[in-house]
Design a protein around this motif. Structure first.
Motif, PDB file in Angstrom:
ATOM      1  N   SER A 159       0.864  -1.190   0.000  1.00 44.48           N
ATOM      2  CA  SER A 159       0.000   0.000   0.000  1.00 44.48           C
ATOM      3  C   SER A 159       0.898   1.236   0.000  1.00 44.48           C
ATOM      4  CB  SER A 159      -0.928   0.003   1.226  1.00 44.48           C
ATOM      5  OG  SER A 159      -0.177   0.032   2.423  1.00 44.48           O
ATOM      6  N   PRO A 160       0.502   2.304  -0.705  1.00 45.57           N
ATOM      7  CA  PRO A 160       1.343   3.497  -0.774  1.00 45.57           C
ATOM      8  C   PRO A 160       1.439   4.219   0.568  1.00 45.57           C
ATOM      9  CG  PRO A 160      -0.775   3.900  -1.825  1.00 45.57           C
ATOM     10  CD  PRO A 160      -0.749   2.437  -1.489  1.00 45.57           C
ATOM     11  N   VAL A 161       2.678   4.474   0.989  1.00 42.96           N
ATOM     12  CA  VAL A 161       2.933   5.206   2.241  1.00 42.96           C
ATOM     13  C   VAL A 161       3.789   6.422   1.887  1.00 42.96           C
ATOM     14  CG1 VAL A 161       3.981   5.114   4.537  1.00 42.96           C
ATOM     15  CG2 VAL A 161       2.856   3.083   3.593  1.00 42.96           C
ATOM     16  N   PRO A 162       3.377   7.614   2.315  1.00 42.25           N
ATOM     17  CA  PRO A 162       4.136   8.817   1.984  1.00 42.25           C
ATOM     18  C   PRO A 162       5.576   8.736   2.462  1.00 42.25           C
ATOM     19  CG  PRO A 162       2.001   9.400   2.885  1.00 42.25           C
ATOM     20  CD  PRO A 162       2.160   7.913   3.091  1.00 42.25           C
ATOM     21  N   LYS A 177       9.370   4.236   8.634  1.00 42.83           N
ATOM     22  CA  LYS A 177       9.738   2.869   9.043  1.00 42.83           C
ATOM     23  C   LYS A 177      11.023   2.435   8.345  1.00 42.83           C
ATOM     24  CE  LYS A 177       8.007  -1.884   8.921  1.00 42.83           C
ATOM     25  NZ  LYS A 177       6.867  -2.765   8.538  1.00 42.83           N
ATOM     26  N   HIS A 178      11.109   2.606   7.041  1.00 38.81           N
ATOM     27  CA  HIS A 178      12.296   2.182   6.309  1.00 38.81           C
ATOM     28  C   HIS A 178      13.462   3.142   6.523  1.00 38.81           C
ATOM     29  CE1 HIS A 178       9.176  -0.128   4.061  1.00 38.81           C
ATOM     30  NE2 HIS A 178      10.170  -1.066   4.037  1.00 38.81           N
ATOM     31  N   LEU A 179      13.189   4.379   6.908  1.00 35.34           N
ATOM     32  CA  LEU A 179      14.277   5.319   7.177  1.00 35.34           C
ATOM     33  C   LEU A 179      15.055   4.916   8.424  1.00 35.34           C
ATOM     34  CD1 LEU A 179      15.699   7.951   6.384  1.00 35.34           C
ATOM     35  CD2 LEU A 179      14.057   9.187   7.820  1.00 35.34           C
ATOM     36  N   LYS A 180      14.367   4.311   9.383  1.00 39.45           N
ATOM     37  CA  LYS A 180      15.026   3.915  10.630  1.00 39.45           C
ATOM     38  C   LYS A 180      16.068   2.832  10.384  1.00 39.45           C
ATOM     39  CE  LYS A 180      11.101   5.095  13.593  1.00 39.45           C
ATOM     40  NZ  LYS A 180      10.048   4.569  14.499  1.00 39.45           N
ATOM     41  N   VAL A 181      15.829   1.961   9.403  1.00 41.98           N
ATOM     42  CA  VAL A 181      16.770   0.857   9.137  1.00 41.98           C
ATOM     43  C   VAL A 181      17.710   1.195   7.986  1.00 41.98           C
ATOM     44  CG1 VAL A 181      15.166  -0.878  10.014  1.00 41.98           C
ATOM     45  CG2 VAL A 181      15.099  -0.261   7.596  1.00 41.98           C
ATOM     46  N   HIS A 182      17.604   2.408   7.464  1.00 43.13           N
ATOM     47  CA  HIS A 182      18.452   2.804   6.337  1.00 43.13           C
ATOM     48  C   HIS A 182      19.870   3.078   6.821  1.00 43.13           C
ATOM     49  CE1 HIS A 182      20.030   5.525   3.139  1.00 43.13           C
ATOM     50  NE2 HIS A 182      19.353   4.672   2.349  1.00 43.13           N
ATOM     51  N   SER A 183      20.854   2.859   5.942  1.00 37.51           N
ATOM     52  CA  SER A 183      22.253   3.048   6.274  1.00 37.51           C
ATOM     53  C   SER A 183      22.519   4.515   6.636  1.00 37.51           C
ATOM     54  CB  SER A 183      23.131   2.640   5.082  1.00 37.51           C
ATOM     55  OG  SER A 183      24.478   2.950   5.363  1.00 37.51           O
ATOM     56  N   LYS A 184      23.376   4.694   7.655  1.00 38.33           N
ATOM     57  CA  LYS A 184      23.741   6.049   8.107  1.00 38.33           C
ATOM     58  C   LYS A 184      25.055   6.517   7.494  1.00 38.33           C
ATOM     59  CE  LYS A 184      20.197   5.746  10.865  1.00 38.33           C
ATOM     60  NZ  LYS A 184      18.932   6.359  10.480  1.00 38.33           N
ATOM     61  N   SER A 185      25.583   5.766   6.550  1.00 38.43           N
ATOM     62  CA  SER A 185      26.850   6.112   5.938  1.00 38.43           C
ATOM     63  C   SER A 185      26.729   7.458   5.220  1.00 38.43           C
ATOM     64  CB  SER A 185      27.270   5.014   4.953  1.00 38.43           C
ATOM     65  OG  SER A 185      28.421   5.407   4.242  1.00 38.43           O
ATOM     66  N   GLN A 186      27.884   8.170   5.170  1.00 38.66           N
ATOM     67  CA  GLN A 186      27.908   9.478   4.524  1.00 38.66           C
ATOM     68  C   GLN A 186      27.680   9.377   3.022  1.00 38.66           C
ATOM     69  OE1 GLN A 186      31.556  11.428   5.539  1.00 38.66           O
ATOM     70  NE2 GLN A 186      30.982  11.741   7.705  1.00 38.66           N
ATOM     71  N   GLU A 187      27.926   8.203   2.453  1.00 42.18           N
ATOM     72  CA  GLU A 187      27.698   8.037   1.029  1.00 42.18           C
ATOM     73  C   GLU A 187      26.228   8.143   0.669  1.00 42.18           C
ATOM     74  OE1 GLU A 187      29.366   4.334  -0.018  1.00 42.18           O
ATOM     75  OE2 GLU A 187      31.453   4.967   0.279  1.00 42.18           O
ATOM     76  N   HIS A 188      25.399   7.773   1.674  1.00 45.49           N
ATOM     77  CA  HIS A 188      23.957   7.835   1.457  1.00 45.49           C
ATOM     78  C   HIS A 188      23.494   9.269   1.789  1.00 45.49           C
ATOM     79  CE1 HIS A 188      23.287   3.459   0.940  1.00 45.49           C
ATOM     80  NE2 HIS A 188      24.372   3.376   1.714  1.00 45.49           N
ATOM     81  N   ILE A 189      23.216  10.005   0.765  1.00 44.49           N
ATOM     82  CA  ILE A 189      22.813  11.411   0.928  1.00 44.49           C
ATOM     83  C   ILE A 189      21.295  11.481   0.919  1.00 44.49           C
ATOM     84  CG2 ILE A 189      22.943  13.719  -0.064  1.00 44.49           C
ATOM     85  CD1 ILE A 189      25.585  12.902  -1.334  1.00 44.49           C
ATOM     86  N   LEU A 190      20.769  11.984   2.045  1.00 50.00           N
ATOM     87  CA  LEU A 190      19.316  12.089   2.189  1.00 50.00           C
ATOM     88  C   LEU A 190      18.861  13.528   1.882  1.00 50.00           C
ATOM     89  CD1 LEU A 190      18.844  10.020   5.485  1.00 50.00           C
ATOM     90  CD2 LEU A 190      18.503   9.253   3.136  1.00 50.00           C
ATOM     91  N   ILE A 191      17.770  13.611   1.123  1.00 51.50           N
ATOM     92  CA  ILE A 191      17.179  14.915   0.796  1.00 51.50           C
ATOM     93  C   ILE A 191      15.677  14.833   1.006  1.00 51.50           C
ATOM     94  CG2 ILE A 191      18.989  15.466  -0.868  1.00 51.50           C
ATOM     95  CD1 ILE A 191      16.989  14.703  -3.092  1.00 51.50           C
ATOM     96  N   ASP A 192      15.006  15.990   0.857  1.00 50.25           N
ATOM     97  CA  ASP A 192      13.545  15.974   0.957  1.00 50.25           C
ATOM     98  C   ASP A 192      12.961  15.098  -0.133  1.00 50.25           C
ATOM     99  OD1 ASP A 192      13.559  17.669   3.118  1.00 50.25           O
ATOM    100  OD2 ASP A 192      13.418  19.488   1.875  1.00 50.25           O
ATOM    101  N   PRO A 193      11.813  14.467   0.163  1.00 50.69           N
ATOM    102  CA  PRO A 193      11.250  13.521  -0.818  1.00 50.69           C
ATOM    103  C   PRO A 193      11.035  14.174  -2.179  1.00 50.69           C
ATOM    104  CG  PRO A 193       9.713  13.939   0.995  1.00 50.69           C
ATOM    105  CD  PRO A 193      10.964  14.616   1.351  1.00 50.69           C
TER     106      PRO A 193
END
Length: 519
Positions: free
Chosen positions: A96-99, A114-130
């Motif tokens: 089901s679609p989850v924002p 939910k998936h952000l909590k288990v996502h890698s915290k490495s600096q290579e993984h650059i997080l931005i606004d959706p």
């Protein structure tokens, strides 16, 4: 279904999107303004302008007429559609679609809480606004993350672009540093724009103030001219009546002797007709005795002499119309014209304040400096500028321009109103207003007629003043000082014409009662 059909009718035939600023051509077809402008620009002469829909040709570039009805329909349809905001959903929530709350540039995926909590915290993984446009964050050639900014080409590049790509050897910097530098430049530009905006707003305010001032001056001038010409119209009507009355009076006065003479001549003509008939009968009488007996009794040899006496004595005693006297009744037309000139071109009334330092000891000045009235002898400091007469000058001097002010006369039968140079004498007869070459005045002295005086030369005005207000008008460059009676109608009293050599001060002199500056 009808709503869908209506929606299709609101699409531009060129861009196929809903109309933006709909424009209608002469043939009746509608297009977006920008769309039809681009099409017409490609149809410049020698090509013929034509409608993209029906191909109707126009000899000249067609005028673009706004279709207000279609525009309202477009606005109505757009306002009825729900404001749907593009929403990004989690890549990993397939059931089901989850924002999503973040997007990872390395994983090329969007994450919910939910998936952000288990996502890698490495600096290579650059997080931005959706975002649903993750490809914008990657190099279109090497499909790597954009990490640098090429200052030579002003482009965002990836690592491979700087090492082996077309930006190899170019000066680059990190995106963060480049963004900071750009932000500083934008701040400087913003500050300059703010300053320009403030100056522009000041200019706008200044122009608006100038516009309001012009509007006020135009309104004041309109009102002044309207009132002026109403007064002039009344004066001209009165002048016309006086001239016509004078003509009628002279006509009636001349008609009386003519009528009397006509009666006498008519009687004489009848007498002569009788005598002519009698002499014709005598001339036709065949009887010599009758002719000779009546000849002595009817001898009229002195008739010619009596007729000449009647003609000389009576006909030459009849006068013609006195055109000179009639013309004199029209002399005030020049006064009316002077009233027009002063009434239209004199600037606003100035604020005249009396200078108590120049006031004589027999004159008192009100606290606001507007009223002068005779008073008992006052002990004031002896100065070079104080008058010996009950006389006072204004604090302000006038050395250019056109100005006017008014003086109200209250319970005074002996006063002078005028102007003088500051170099006027302060003692002796020459210090009196109008008694030397440095002053000009209008004067009233008890029951005498009004007079004007300059350099001790006096001119008596032809009529008295009925109003208690006098207007003084100064045109410095033209060398004119004029006085007007503010009655109904306004009357021009006198104009001094000269060449002014010094600044002028308004001056009042009063014995009994008071003189008040009204403006």
């Amino acid at each position: 279904m009808a709503s869908a059909d209506l929606r299709e009718e609101l699409d531009c035939p060129i861009c196929l999107n809903i109309f933006s600023e709909p424009i209608m051509l002469r043939c009746g077809h509608n297009f977006c303004r920008d769309c039809i402008v681009r099409v017409l620009d490609t149809q410049k002469p020698p090509r013929v302008y034509s409608c993209p829909e029906c191909r109707e040709e126009f000899s000249e570039r067609p005028a673009l007429q706004r279709n207000l009805i279609l525009r309202k329909m477009v606005e109505s349809v757009l306002s009825a559609q729900p404001n749907q905001k593009a929403e990004v959903f989690c890549t990993y929530c397939v059931d089901s679609p989850v924002p999503a709350v973040k997007s990872c540039l390395l994983c090329d995926a969007s994450l919910c809480d939910k998936h952000l909590k288990v996502h890698s915290k490495s600096q290579e993984h650059i997080l931005i606004d959706p975002t649903s446009s993750l490809e914008n964050w990657k190099c279109s050639i090497h499909k790597e993350l954009l990490k640098y900014y090429c200052t030579e080409d002003s482009a965002c590049v990836c690592m491979t672009c700087t090492v082996a790509g077309e930006h190899r050897g170019h000066q680059v910097e990190t995106l963060e540093k480049a963004a900071d530098n750009r932000r500083k430049k934008l701040v400087n530009i913003l500050q300059k724009l703010v300053v320009k905006k403030e100056k522009t707003e000041e200019k706008v305010w200044s122009l608006q103030e100038h516009k309001r001032k012009l509007q006020d001056e135009a309104s004041e001038a309109t009102e002044r001219v309207t009132v002026l010409f109403k007064a002039i119209k009344r004066q001209l009507e009165d002048l016309e009546k006086r001239a016509l009355r004078e003509i009628t009076r002279q006509r009636d006065q001349t008609f009386l002797p003519i009528t009397d003479l006509l009666q006498k001549v008519d009687i004489k003509a009848k007498e002569l007709s009788k005598k002519i008939d009698h002499f014709e009968k005598m001339c036709n009488t065949p009887d010599p005795l009758t002719l000779l007996q009546e000849s002595d009794a009817d001898d009229t040899g002195d008739t010619e002499d009596s007729d000449d006496e009647l003609r000389d004595r009576q006909v030459h005693g009849i006068g013609d119309l006195d055109i000179t006297l009639i013309s004199k009744s029209l002399n005030t037309v020049s006064d009316v014209l002077a009233c027009i000139n002063q009434g239209i071109y004199v600037k606003r009334r100035v604020d005249v304040v009396l200078d108590e330092n120049t006031a004589g000891n027999n004159i008192c000045i009100s606290s606001d400096g507007k009223t002068a009235f005779e008073s008992k002898f006052q002990i004031r400091p002896v100065t070079k500028v104080r008058f010996h007469y009950p006389q006072v000058m204004s604090t302000t001097s006038f050395s250019s321009g056109r100005h006017s002010w008014e003086v109200e006369i209250k319970k005074s039968d002996d006063w002078r109103i005028g102007m003088c140079y500051p170099s006027i004498d302060r003692k002796g007869q020459s210090s009196g207003l109008g008694y030397d070459k440095k002053s000009w005045c209008l004067r009233r002295r008890f029951a005498e007629n009004y007079t004007v005086r300059h350099d001790n030369n006096m001119v008596t005005l032809p009529h008295n003043i009925s109003s208690d207000k006098i207007r003084v008008c100064l045109d410095y460059e033209a060398g004119q000082l004029s006085f007007y009676e503010l009655g109904n109608p306004i009357k021009h009293l006198h104009t001094f014409t000269t060449t002014f050599r010094e600044p002028l001060h308004a001056t009042l002199c009063v014995w009994g009662g008071s003189l008040k500056i009204c403006g």
